[in-house]
Scaffold this motif. Structure first.
Motif, short mmCIF file in Angstrom:
data_model
loop_
_atom_site.label_atom_id
_atom_site.label_comp_id
_atom_site.label_asym_id
_atom_site.label_seq_id
_atom_site.Cartn_x
_atom_site.Cartn_y
_atom_site.Cartn_z
N ALA A 1 -19.12 -12.05 -8.17
CA ALA A 1 -18.11 -10.56 -8.06
C ALA A 1 -16.84 -11.27 -7.35
O ALA A 1 -16.81 -12.12 -6.43
CB ALA A 1 -18.78 -9.66 -7.22
N PHE A 2 -15.70 -10.71 -7.83
CA PHE A 2 -14.43 -11.07 -7.29
C PHE A 2 -14.64 -10.59 -5.70
O PHE A 2 -15.14 -9.38 -5.42
CB PHE A 2 -13.09 -10.41 -7.96
N THR A 3 -13.93 -11.30 -4.78
CA THR A 3 -13.66 -10.90 -3.56
C THR A 3 -12.74 -9.78 -3.19
O THR A 3 -11.99 -9.78 -4.13
CB THR A 3 -13.59 -11.94 -2.53
N TYR A 4 -12.92 -9.14 -2.02
CA TYR A 4 -11.82 -8.17 -1.79
C TYR A 4 -10.44 -8.96 -1.81
O TYR A 4 -9.29 -8.23 -2.47
CB TYR A 4 -11.75 -7.48 -0.43
N GLU A 5 -10.28 -10.03 -1.14
CA GLU A 5 -8.98 -10.95 -1.18
C GLU A 5 -8.46 -11.17 -2.65
O GLU A 5 -7.19 -11.00 -2.80
CB GLU A 5 -9.34 -12.12 -0.38
N PHE A 6 -9.42 -11.48 -3.56
CA PHE A 6 -8.92 -11.71 -4.96
C PHE A 6 -8.50 -10.50 -5.79
O PHE A 6 -7.51 -10.13 -6.37
CB PHE A 6 -10.12 -12.38 -5.74
N ASN B 1 -19.54 -20.86 2.25
CA ASN B 1 -20.71 -20.12 2.85
C ASN B 1 -21.82 -20.07 2.12
O ASN B 1 -22.42 -19.08 2.03
CB ASN B 1 -20.09 -18.64 3.05
N LYS B 2 -22.14 -21.06 1.57
CA LYS B 2 -23.32 -21.23 0.40
C LYS B 2 -23.26 -20.21 -0.82
O LYS B 2 -23.96 -20.52 -1.85
CB LYS B 2 -24.56 -20.81 1.19
N ASP B 3 -22.42 -19.26 -0.80
CA ASP B 3 -22.49 -18.32 -1.87
C ASP B 3 -21.31 -17.89 -2.52
O ASP B 3 -21.14 -17.13 -3.39
CB ASP B 3 -23.13 -16.97 -1.55
N SER B 4 -20.11 -18.75 -2.31
CA SER B 4 -18.88 -18.41 -2.83
C SER B 4 -18.05 -19.49 -3.40
O SER B 4 -18.11 -20.87 -2.69
CB SER B 4 -17.98 -17.69 -1.47
N TYR B 5 -17.16 -19.34 -4.26
CA TYR B 5 -16.47 -20.33 -4.78
C TYR B 5 -15.01 -20.20 -4.22
O TYR B 5 -14.39 -19.11 -4.25
CB TYR B 5 -16.06 -19.94 -6.50
N ALA B 6 -14.41 -21.43 -3.78
CA ALA B 6 -13.08 -21.35 -3.27
C ALA B 6 -12.34 -22.66 -3.87
O ALA B 6 -13.01 -23.72 -4.40
CB ALA B 6 -12.92 -21.56 -1.85
N PHE B 7 -11.10 -22.66 -4.22
CA PHE B 7 -10.34 -23.87 -4.82
C PHE B 7 -10.28 -24.84 -3.64
O PHE B 7 -10.06 -24.66 -2.48
CB PHE B 7 -9.12 -23.54 -5.38
N ARG B 8 -10.21 -26.16 -4.10
CA ARG B 8 -10.18 -27.30 -3.18
C ARG B 8 -8.88 -27.50 -2.89
O ARG B 8 -8.13 -26.84 -3.51
CB ARG B 8 -11.04 -28.70 -3.60
N ALA B 9 -8.55 -28.12 -1.75
CA ALA B 9 -7.31 -28.42 -1.54
C ALA B 9 -6.37 -29.12 -2.56
O ALA B 9 -6.90 -29.96 -3.14
CB ALA B 9 -7.11 -29.05 -0.04
N ASN B 10 -5.24 -28.87 -2.69
CA ASN B 10 -4.35 -29.76 -3.48
C ASN B 10 -4.66 -29.52 -4.95
O ASN B 10 -4.02 -30.47 -5.76
CB ASN B 10 -4.38 -31.37 -3.21
N ILE B 11 -5.39 -28.48 -5.06
CA ILE B 11 -5.45 -28.20 -6.78
C ILE B 11 -4.33 -26.98 -7.19
O ILE B 11 -3.64 -27.34 -8.14
CB ILE B 11 -6.65 -27.45 -7.08
N LYS C 1 -4.47 -18.79 -2.89
CA LYS C 1 -4.48 -19.94 -1.79
C LYS C 1 -5.58 -20.74 -2.07
O LYS C 1 -6.82 -20.24 -2.25
CB LYS C 1 -4.37 -19.45 -0.21
N SER C 2 -5.80 -21.94 -1.64
CA SER C 2 -6.82 -22.94 -1.70
C SER C 2 -7.69 -22.42 -0.41
O SER C 2 -7.31 -22.03 0.72
CB SER C 2 -6.58 -24.35 -1.34
N GLY C 3 -9.11 -22.79 -0.73
CA GLY C 3 -9.82 -22.54 0.51
C GLY C 3 -10.63 -21.13 1.01
O GLY C 3 -11.20 -20.83 1.73
N VAL C 4 -9.68 -20.28 0.14
CA VAL C 4 -10.24 -18.92 0.07
C VAL C 4 -10.97 -18.50 -1.07
O VAL C 4 -10.98 -18.48 -1.97
CB VAL C 4 -8.80 -17.79 0.05
N SER C 5 -12.43 -17.82 -0.48
CA SER C 5 -13.10 -17.40 -1.54
C SER C 5 -12.64 -16.59 -2.38
O SER C 5 -11.84 -15.43 -2.10
CB SER C 5 -14.57 -16.67 -0.88
N PHE C 6 -12.93 -16.62 -3.88
CA PHE C 6 -12.41 -15.46 -4.75
C PHE C 6 -13.49 -14.93 -5.67
O PHE C 6 -13.38 -13.83 -6.26
CB PHE C 6 -11.26 -16.18 -5.71
N ILE C 7 -14.70 -15.93 -5.86
CA ILE C 7 -15.79 -15.30 -6.28
C ILE C 7 -16.95 -15.55 -5.52
O ILE C 7 -17.34 -16.46 -4.87
CB ILE C 7 -15.94 -15.89 -7.80
N THR C 8 -17.82 -14.49 -5.27
CA THR C 8 -19.15 -14.69 -4.30
C THR C 8 -20.06 -14.25 -5.07
O THR C 8 -20.16 -13.37 -5.91
CB THR C 8 -18.72 -13.89 -2.97
#
Ligand SMILES: [Zn+2]
Length: 669
Positions: A488-493, A410-420, A518-525
């Motif tokens: 900032a850490f996301t709610y999920e994280f 979403n242009k403004d969040s970090y998420a882990f790539r698959a298979n990491i 999980k991969s693909g879920v934003s953890f810092i935005t």
């Protein structure tokens, strides 16, 4: 020199003083301080004292001399307001005044109004001969300063943000320090703060970076000032595009912002008024008072007046500008959200706080609270071109190290790539205490949705630590901060941290095991905090319009978390006191929407927030009819569906017979 007891000044009329008083004298104040004042200072003191005419009990102390409220040694437009503010504060705090202080406030406001009017009608007209205007020579005098010209040349060569900022510093330095500009009108206006410094910078240093209508920044800055002139086609073209932005903002953008303002008024009008006294509520909200390092500026000025529980005395105490010792602490705050006054369309003065001294008994509390906020937003959109100097921005760009692990979501969040994650490699996240300052307060099972993520973390950088099967440990630092945006850490994280827990390493940094993440879920935005008032206006509106909901349509946001979010959002760029925001958010609580009760949420166990559209459609018929979808509302049964419509004076005028009959159950065919 003659010594004049200050109260004797009342014996002479203001205009007589103005025209006849020509001698510098010593004035004896009632705090036993004697001050040698110039005759001009004494004349202005006489005008200011007019504000205390109805209050002979209040000692006239030496701090009411206007020179105490000058800005950088110069009288400015705010000087009198600040002096009046100090009088009102003294009146409220003075234990020896036995009259009803809220009654006195009304008299004082009238007398202050009279005082200002006298100054305007008498002083200004007598001073016309001494008025001064700006001349182009004032501009060219400063513009031709060799140091300033050299700094502008440097911008031309380097075309960088650093060289632009440097030219602003040079301008600031020469204006404030070179004796040859001491009497320059622009220099005096700049130093006293009567003109916006950004405008002076563009007039005399460089115009700097400018933006396209869609806020994209043009690649090269305008390396000249308006006084020197724009003299190449590139400068002229991009300045013109930037000018088009102002046109767009003053039409379309203002329409949008003002429309939002109207919606807010229709919703908040049900909070009818303020009630003198203390409802006795013991409920508070936990509030982290941020300091400049957490938020860019301290929260304190926008909390002034609210009552918090002083843990040492066990009593509620009003926050003042001197309460800086609260910074960095979590305090228990009384707000309109926890008011327990029996009529739920009213808020008591203790929950509202000391700002109530500025609220008349008959003021529509909700209406005035929401307009205070929306008026500031609209005004700042109009002034965008003047407020913003050289533009600056930043977006997430992954460094090579970061690309190994992450993708941008979403242009403004970090998420882990698959298979990491989840492979044989153990992966942990490392973040220092300063970046994750609120993590220590999260306990297992906490409802993290009640928190604003930005009040838990402010991440400038973190690190990924990997450990392979052989025990080889690698350390990858990742920088998150771009320009003035922090991650900032996301709610999920945060939920993940709350369940999974954390450990501390030898350097007291948080270590969070990512085994189950999980991969693909934003953890810092990175929140959108760019300097753009239209974006700010839209962001504020979307908090009230689109509240994130769960599968049953219940907003995930709580009134407390929404108050924090809106407070942070607005006060990132403007200044709106928490008392006003709390009343506004209170108006968004509804009692029992499942059963059609959209009245205010106080005293209801089923209370929750509702969105703009739901409230306007279901609460007050008067508001519903005044809103945009008039045809839908009037011609649709939905208007009559609500079982507990709020009784609003306007409703009687539009309430059809059927509704009244339905309410009293006497409807028979
Ligand atoms: Zn109360």
């Amino acid at each position: 020199m003659v010594k004049i007891p200050v109260r004797n000044l009342f014996r002479v009329k203001t205009k007589e003083m103005l025209l006849g008083f020509k001698t510098d004298s010593v004035v004896v104040f009632e705090d036993n301080i004697e001050l040698a004042l110039s005759h001009r200072e004494i004349i202005m003191l006489r005008y200011v004292l007019e504000a205390l005419r109805s209050l002979p009990e209040l000692p006239i102390v030496s701090k009411y001399v206007l020179r105490n409220y000058y800005s950088n040694g110069i009288y400015v437009s705010k000087s009198i307001n600040k002096c009046f503010e100090s009088m009102i504060t003294d009146m409220v705090k003075d234990q020896n005044i036995n009259r009803d202080k809220r009654r006195i406030v009304v008299d004082m406001y009238r007398d202050m109004y009279t005082s200002i009017n006298l100054i305007y009608n008498e002083v200004l007209y007598e001073l016309l001969d001494y008025a001064t205007t700006l001349s182009i020579l004032d501009f060219t005098e400063i513009q031709s300063d060799p140091d300033l010209l050299a700094s502008i040349e440097k911008v031309k060569k380097e075309m960088t943000k650093e060289s632009i900022d440097k030219s602003y510093e040079v301008l600031d330095y020469i204006i404030k320090n070179k004796p040859e500009y001491a009497n320059n009108t622009i220099a005096r206006a700049y130093i006293s703060g009567t003109v916006n410094p950004n405008q002076v910078r563009q007039m005399l240093a460089v115009r700097g970076f400018v933006t396209e209508i869609d806020s994209r920044i043009f690649k090269y800055p305008i390396a000249t000032s308006f006084t020197l002139g724009l003299y190449n086609i590139y400068d002229l073209a991009i300045e013109s595009r930037s000018g088009a932005k102002a046109l767009f903002l003053s039409n379309k953008a203002i329409q949008e912002a003002e429309y939002f303002a109207r919606e807010m008024q229709l919703i908040t009008m049900v909070v009818r008024s303020i009630v003198q006294g203390d409802c006795g509520s013991t409920e508070t909200i936990n509030w982290l008072v941020r300091d400049a390092s957490m938020a860019g500026k301290s929260d304190i000025p926008n909390l002034v007046g609210s009552y918090y529980l002083n843990e040492e005395t066990g009593k509620f105490e009003a926050i003042t500008l001197n309460h800086t010792h609260l910074e960095g602490k979590v305090i228990k705050l009384r707000t309109a959200l926890s008011c327990k006054y029996k009529d739920k369309d009213k808020v008591c003065t203790t929950c509202y706080g000391e700002l109530s001294y500025g609220v008349h008994d008959h003021t529509g509390l909700g209406h005035s609270s929401s307009t205070n906020m929306t008026a500031k937003v609209s005004q700042s959109i109009l002034s965008t071109k003047h407020l913003v100097g050289s533009a600056s921005s930043g977006s997430i760009v992954l460094t090579d190290t970061a690309k190994k692990f992450f993708m941008v979501k979403n242009k403004d969040s970090y998420a882990f790539r698959a298979n990491i994650l989840g492979g044989k490699m153990k992966i942990k996240l490392l973040v220092d205490q300063k970046s994750g300052f609120g993590i220590k307060d999260i306990k297992p099972g906490d409802d993290v949705r009640k928190l604003n993520p930005l009040r838990v973390s402010r991440v400038s950088m973190f690190a990924i630590v990997t450990e392979d099967i052989k025990g080889n440990v690698e350390y990858y630092p990742i920088t998150v901060k771009t320009a003035d945006r922090y991650g900032a850490f996301t709610y999920e994280f945060l939920e993940y941290i709350s369940n999974k827990g954390y450990t501390l390493d030898d350097n007291d940094r948080y270590v969070i095991d990512l085994d189950d993440w999980k991969s693909g879920v934003s953890f810092i935005t990175l929140p959108q905090v760019e300097f753009n008032f239209l974006a700010l206006s839209k962001a504020i509106k979307s908090e009230f319009k689109y509240m994130e909901q769960d599968s049953k349509g219940i907003p995930l946001e709580t009134p407390e978390s929404l108050l924090q979010k809106v407070f942070d959002l607005i006060n990132s760029k403007l200044d709106v006191n928490i008392a006003l925001l709390a009343v506004t958010i209170y108006a968004f609580t509804v009692a029992d929407p499942e059963n059609g009760d959209y009245s205010l949420g106080r005293f209801s166990k089923k209370a929750r927030l509702a969105r703009i559209e739901d409230i306007i459609s279901h609460r007050s018929l008067g508001a519903g009819y005044a809103w945009e979808k008039v045809m839908d509302r009037i011609l649709s049964p939905i208007s009559f569906e609500s079982k507990h419509p709020v009784s609003h004076p306007l409703d009687v005028m539009v309430k059809p017979n059927e509704v009244i009959l339905n309410k009293y159950k006497t409807f028979k065919w």
